[in-house]
Design a protein around this motif. Structure first.
Motif, PDB file in Angstrom:
ATOM      1  N   PHE A  73       0.831  -1.169  -0.099  1.00  0.00           N
ATOM      2  CA  PHE A  73      -0.021  -0.116  -0.009  1.00  0.00           C
ATOM      3  C   PHE A  73       0.890   1.238  -0.230  1.00  0.00           C
ATOM      4  CE2 PHE A  73       0.915  -0.093   4.611  1.00  0.00           C
ATOM      5  CZ  PHE A  73       1.034   1.180   4.820  1.00  0.00           C
ATOM      6  N   ASP A  74       0.406   2.183  -0.491  1.00  0.00           N
ATOM      7  CA  ASP A  74       1.033   3.744  -0.402  1.00  0.00           C
ATOM      8  C   ASP A  74       0.096   4.694   0.075  1.00  0.00           C
ATOM      9  OD1 ASP A  74       1.603   6.344  -1.721  1.00  0.00           O
ATOM     10  OD2 ASP A  74       3.335   5.028  -2.279  1.00  0.00           O
ATOM     11  N   PHE A  75       0.704   5.531   1.035  1.00  0.00           N
ATOM     12  CA  PHE A  75      -0.157   6.393   1.464  1.00  0.00           C
ATOM     13  C   PHE A  75      -0.964   7.432   0.817  1.00  0.00           C
ATOM     14  CE2 PHE A  75      -0.773  10.938   3.577  1.00  0.00           C
ATOM     15  CZ  PHE A  75      -1.364  10.476   4.692  1.00  0.00           C
ATOM     16  N   PHE A  76      -0.264   7.728  -0.326  1.00  0.00           N
ATOM     17  CA  PHE A  76      -0.777   8.579  -1.276  1.00  0.00           C
ATOM     18  C   PHE A  76      -2.031   7.701  -2.530  1.00  0.00           C
ATOM     19  CE2 PHE A  76       3.182  10.340  -0.081  1.00  0.00           C
ATOM     20  CZ  PHE A  76       2.825  11.432   0.510  1.00  0.00           C
ATOM     21  N   GLU A  77      -1.852   6.405  -2.135  1.00  0.00           N
ATOM     22  CA  GLU A  77      -2.780   5.703  -3.122  1.00  0.00           C
ATOM     23  C   GLU A  77      -3.592   4.742  -2.047  1.00  0.00           C
ATOM     24  OE1 GLU A  77      -0.548   4.215  -6.057  1.00  0.00           O
ATOM     25  OE2 GLU A  77       0.199   5.992  -6.911  1.00  0.00           O
ATOM     26  N   CYS A  78      -4.281   5.191  -1.115  1.00  0.00           N
ATOM     27  CA  CYS A  78      -5.092   4.182  -0.167  1.00  0.00           C
ATOM     28  C   CYS A  78      -5.710   3.272  -0.911  1.00  0.00           C
ATOM     29  CB  CYS A  78      -5.907   5.074   0.722  1.00  0.00           C
ATOM     30  SG  CYS A  78      -4.621   6.071   1.927  1.00  0.00           S
ATOM     31  N   SER A  79      -5.617   2.084  -0.528  1.00  0.00           N
ATOM     32  CA  SER A  79      -6.443   0.715  -0.923  1.00  0.00           C
ATOM     33  C   SER A  79      -7.990   1.105  -0.336  1.00  0.00           C
ATOM     34  CB  SER A  79      -5.854  -0.376  -0.499  1.00  0.00           C
ATOM     35  OG  SER A  79      -6.791  -1.623  -0.652  1.00  0.00           O
ATOM     36  N   ARG A  80      -8.881   0.867  -1.160  1.00  0.00           N
ATOM     37  CA  ARG A  80     -10.357   0.978  -0.871  1.00  0.00           C
ATOM     38  C   ARG A  80     -10.742  -0.045   0.353  1.00  0.00           C
ATOM     39  NH1 ARG A  80     -14.217   1.979  -6.206  1.00  0.00           N
ATOM     40  NH2 ARG A  80     -13.161   4.014  -6.615  1.00  0.00           N
ATOM     41  N   ALA A  81      -9.920  -1.227   0.195  1.00  0.00           N
ATOM     42  CA  ALA A  81      -9.969  -2.631   1.137  1.00  0.00           C
ATOM     43  C   ALA A  81      -9.535  -1.979   2.447  1.00  0.00           C
ATOM     44  CB  ALA A  81      -9.189  -3.645   0.524  1.00  0.00           C
ATOM     45  N   TRP A  82      -8.547  -1.237   2.668  1.00  0.00           N
ATOM     46  CA  TRP A  82      -7.983  -1.164   3.796  1.00  0.00           C
ATOM     47  C   TRP A  82      -8.173   0.564   4.348  1.00  0.00           C
ATOM     48  CZ3 TRP A  82      -7.328  -4.894   7.228  1.00  0.00           C
ATOM     49  CH2 TRP A  82      -7.209  -6.435   6.724  1.00  0.00           C
ATOM     50  N   ASN A  83      -8.587   1.386   3.584  1.00  0.00           N
ATOM     51  CA  ASN A  83      -8.598   2.835   3.686  1.00  0.00           C
ATOM     52  C   ASN A  83      -7.093   3.169   4.439  1.00  0.00           C
ATOM     53  OD1 ASN A  83      -9.499   5.241   3.869  1.00  0.00           O
ATOM     54  ND2 ASN A  83     -10.820   4.979   5.598  1.00  0.00           N
ATOM     55  N   THR A  84      -7.069   3.672   5.252  1.00  0.00           N
ATOM     56  CA  THR A  84      -5.729   4.468   5.866  1.00  0.00           C
ATOM     57  C   THR A  84      -5.379   3.409   7.066  1.00  0.00           C
ATOM     58  OG1 THR A  84      -7.024   5.859   7.355  1.00  0.00           O
ATOM     59  CG2 THR A  84      -6.160   6.728   5.366  1.00  0.00           C
ATOM     60  N   ALA A  85      -5.984   2.319   7.479  1.00  0.00           N
ATOM     61  CA  ALA A  85      -5.550   1.551   8.602  1.00  0.00           C
ATOM     62  C   ALA A  85      -4.002   1.049   8.530  1.00  0.00           C
ATOM     63  CB  ALA A  85      -6.405   0.198   8.639  1.00  0.00           C
ATOM     64  N   PRO A  86      -3.409   0.509   7.349  1.00  0.00           N
ATOM     65  CA  PRO A  86      -2.318   0.125   7.419  1.00  0.00           C
ATOM     66  C   PRO A  86      -1.329   1.292   8.073  1.00  0.00           C
ATOM     67  CG  PRO A  86      -3.186  -0.493   5.586  1.00  0.00           C
ATOM     68  CD  PRO A  86      -4.121   0.275   6.022  1.00  0.00           C
ATOM     69  N   GLU A  87      -1.548   2.472   7.483  1.00  0.00           N
ATOM     70  CA  GLU A  87      -0.397   3.652   7.872  1.00  0.00           C
ATOM     71  C   GLU A  87      -0.599   3.874   9.213  1.00  0.00           C
ATOM     72  OE1 GLU A  87       2.652   6.095   7.314  1.00  0.00           O
ATOM     73  OE2 GLU A  87       1.805   4.583   5.956  1.00  0.00           O
ATOM     74  N   ARG A  88      -1.921   4.073   9.785  1.00  0.00           N
ATOM     75  CA  ARG A  88      -2.190   4.264  11.144  1.00  0.00           C
ATOM     76  C   ARG A  88      -1.654   3.489  12.030  1.00  0.00           C
ATOM     77  NH1 ARG A  88      -7.474   5.324   9.679  1.00  0.00           N
ATOM     78  NH2 ARG A  88      -8.099   3.480  10.772  1.00  0.00           N
ATOM     79  N   LEU A  89      -1.810   2.169  11.934  1.00  0.00           N
ATOM     80  CA  LEU A  89      -1.282   1.021  12.496  1.00  0.00           C
ATOM     81  C   LEU A  89       0.271   1.049  12.558  1.00  0.00           C
ATOM     82  CD1 LEU A  89      -1.867  -1.081  14.678  1.00  0.00           C
ATOM     83  CD2 LEU A  89      -1.774  -2.689  12.494  1.00  0.00           C
ATOM     84  N   ARG A  90       0.952   1.402  11.076  1.00  0.00           N
ATOM     85  CA  ARG A  90       2.372   1.342  11.410  1.00  0.00           C
ATOM     86  C   ARG A  90       2.930   2.441  11.963  1.00  0.00           C
ATOM     87  NH1 ARG A  90       5.832   4.011   8.054  1.00  0.00           N
ATOM     88  NH2 ARG A  90       7.972   2.943   7.789  1.00  0.00           N
ATOM     89  N   VAL A  91       2.500   3.811  11.996  1.00  0.00           N
ATOM     90  CA  VAL A  91       2.989   4.755  12.783  1.00  0.00           C
ATOM     91  C   VAL A  91       2.887   4.433  14.188  1.00  0.00           C
ATOM     92  CG1 VAL A  91       2.466   7.246  13.441  1.00  0.00           C
ATOM     93  CG2 VAL A  91       2.339   6.262  10.886  1.00  0.00           C
ATOM     94  N   HIS A  92       1.693   3.966  14.747  1.00  0.00           N
ATOM     95  CA  HIS A  92       1.720   3.643  16.218  1.00  0.00           C
ATOM     96  C   HIS A  92       2.726   2.517  16.548  1.00  0.00           C
ATOM     97  CE1 HIS A  92      -0.013   3.099  20.142  1.00  0.00           C
ATOM     98  NE2 HIS A  92      -0.142   1.708  19.854  1.00  0.00           N
ATOM     99  N   ALA A  93       2.695   1.298  15.849  1.00  0.00           N
ATOM    100  CA  ALA A  93       3.622   0.114  16.186  1.00  0.00           C
ATOM    101  C   ALA A  93       5.008   0.905  16.159  1.00  0.00           C
ATOM    102  CB  ALA A  93       3.228  -0.655  14.962  1.00  0.00           C
ATOM    103  N   LEU A  94       5.416   1.659  15.224  1.00  0.00           N
ATOM    104  CA  LEU A  94       6.819   2.007  15.333  1.00  0.00           C
ATOM    105  C   LEU A  94       7.022   2.933  16.135  1.00  0.00           C
ATOM    106  CD1 LEU A  94       7.619   2.380  11.604  1.00  0.00           C
ATOM    107  CD2 LEU A  94       8.139   0.400  12.884  1.00  0.00           C
ATOM    108  N   SER A  95       6.200   3.760  16.901  1.00  0.00           N
ATOM    109  CA  SER A  95       6.424   4.462  18.053  1.00  0.00           C
ATOM    110  C   SER A  95       6.509   3.690  19.166  1.00  0.00           C
ATOM    111  CB  SER A  95       5.072   5.371  18.397  1.00  0.00           C
ATOM    112  OG  SER A  95       5.219   6.328  17.136  1.00  0.00           O
TER     113      SER A  95
END
Length: 345
Positions: A99-121
């Protein structure tokens, strides 16, 4: 929000199946492929890149545990990469969806990016807590701190109103988990543990995911639970200071220790030198060879090195010849650079 008691069990089952296609960040996948395509593959670089992405960690650990005798024993990315050959990891990465933040998948919307940011923090906070208490399993902690919230992906997939409805009436992580239990009959930590077990991940990983919100959490589960709170604090979300102190004390940390970790949390804060690199690549040099190379890095000449190590100068030269061969270095400067980059000096 519907309860799992009244809803068909297939709701969660279908969510589990959907997560089989959970995507990796495209940039993470491309960096991994680039690292694996180099003439001399650095295990440390491969491990660090995999650890930066939820989907990459899951894919590598699942494959390594399927391949391991007895299964369910590989609980660090370093061990997984060691068990799998670079071509195997590369083939796995090529097949992964992205997935790419600028080309969000309809299937997941922004969930991957949100979770990744929190997970890395949380991963960064967990590593700093581990350094503060001298926790030895930091390689595994790099995995469990990233995977701790995978159950949220299941609940979001199973229940369209999650997490909005839960977050609407709660503030701190503890309040949210209690509302999940009340509304759904389960919480994301329990669901995440079930998913990790379904993937064949080791009990050392599963137990941390399941217990990181438990009132009686201890050890690595407490580390991840506190890191989760610190990650929320880092982005300005509400947290319970009393709960943070309670868990910190379980880990042997007092208020001043916790203040120090919190000061270091922002990404812009300087990372202490002893925490910038974890030793991942196995060092091919003997202790004696490392001693010689360490003194070379200090700009000492053969006679000084020989005197300090009680060796002859010819023996020092022999050690250097062996060091160059093992590292693929052409001279002392290159040998020192290679050993420094890989965390051996």
């Amino acid at each position: 929000m519907p309860s799992t008691v009244t809803e068909p069990h297939s709701r969660l089952t279908l969510a589990f199946q959907a997560l089989e296609a959970f995507p990796a960040l495209s940039e993470s996948r491309e960096r991994l492929l680039a690292a694996l395509s180099k003439e001399r593959v650095s295990t440390a670089e491969v491990v660090a890149t995999v650890e930066s992405d939820l989907a990459l960690i899951i894919a590598v650990l699942r494959l390594a545990n399927r391949a391991a005798a007895g299964g369910g024993r590989v609980d660090t990315v370093a061990h997984a990469v060691e068990a799998l050959s670079p071509p195997t990891v590369k083939e796995l990465a090529v097949r992964l969806r992205t997935f790419d933040f600028f080309e969000c998948s309809r299937a997941w919307n922004t969930a991957p990016e949100r979770l990744r940011v929190h997970a890395l923090s949380a991963q960064r906070a967990a590593d700093r807590l581990a350094a503060a208490i001298g926790y030895e399993h930091r390689e595994r902690l790099a995995v469990t701190s990233v995977l701790h919230d995978i159950g949220k992906l299941v609940l979001q997939r199973a229940y369209p109103d999650y997490p909005g409805e839960v977050s609407l009436h709660t503030q701190t992580p503890e309040q949210r988990i209690h509302r999940e239990r009340r509304e759904l009959g389960v919480d994301h930590a329990l669901v995440g543990g079930v998913l990790a077990r379904h993937w064949g991940l080791p009990a050392t990983v599963v137990n941390v995911i399941e217990r990181h919100h438990s009132p009686d959490r201890s050890g690595e589960a407490a580390l991840v639970g506190l890191a989760d709170m610190l990650a929320h604090y880092e982005r300005g979300a509400p947290v319970s200071s009393a709960e943070m102190l309670r868990v910190a004390r379980e880990l042997g940390l007092g208020p001043s220790d916790l203040r120090g970790v919190m000061y270091e949390l922002p990404a812009s804060a300087p990372v202490p030198a002893d925490r910038r690199r974890r030793h991942v690549d196995p060092c091919p040099l003997s202790e004696r060879e490392l001693g010689v190379l360490r003194r070379l890095a200090e700009c000492k000449v053969y006679k000084q090195i020989a005197r300090e190590l009680t060796l002859s100068t010819s023996t020092v030269r022999t050690h250097l010849h062996n060091i160059y061969g093992k590292l693929g270095a052409g001279d002392r400067a290159q040998a020192v650079l290679i050993a420094t980059e890989r965390g051996w000096l």
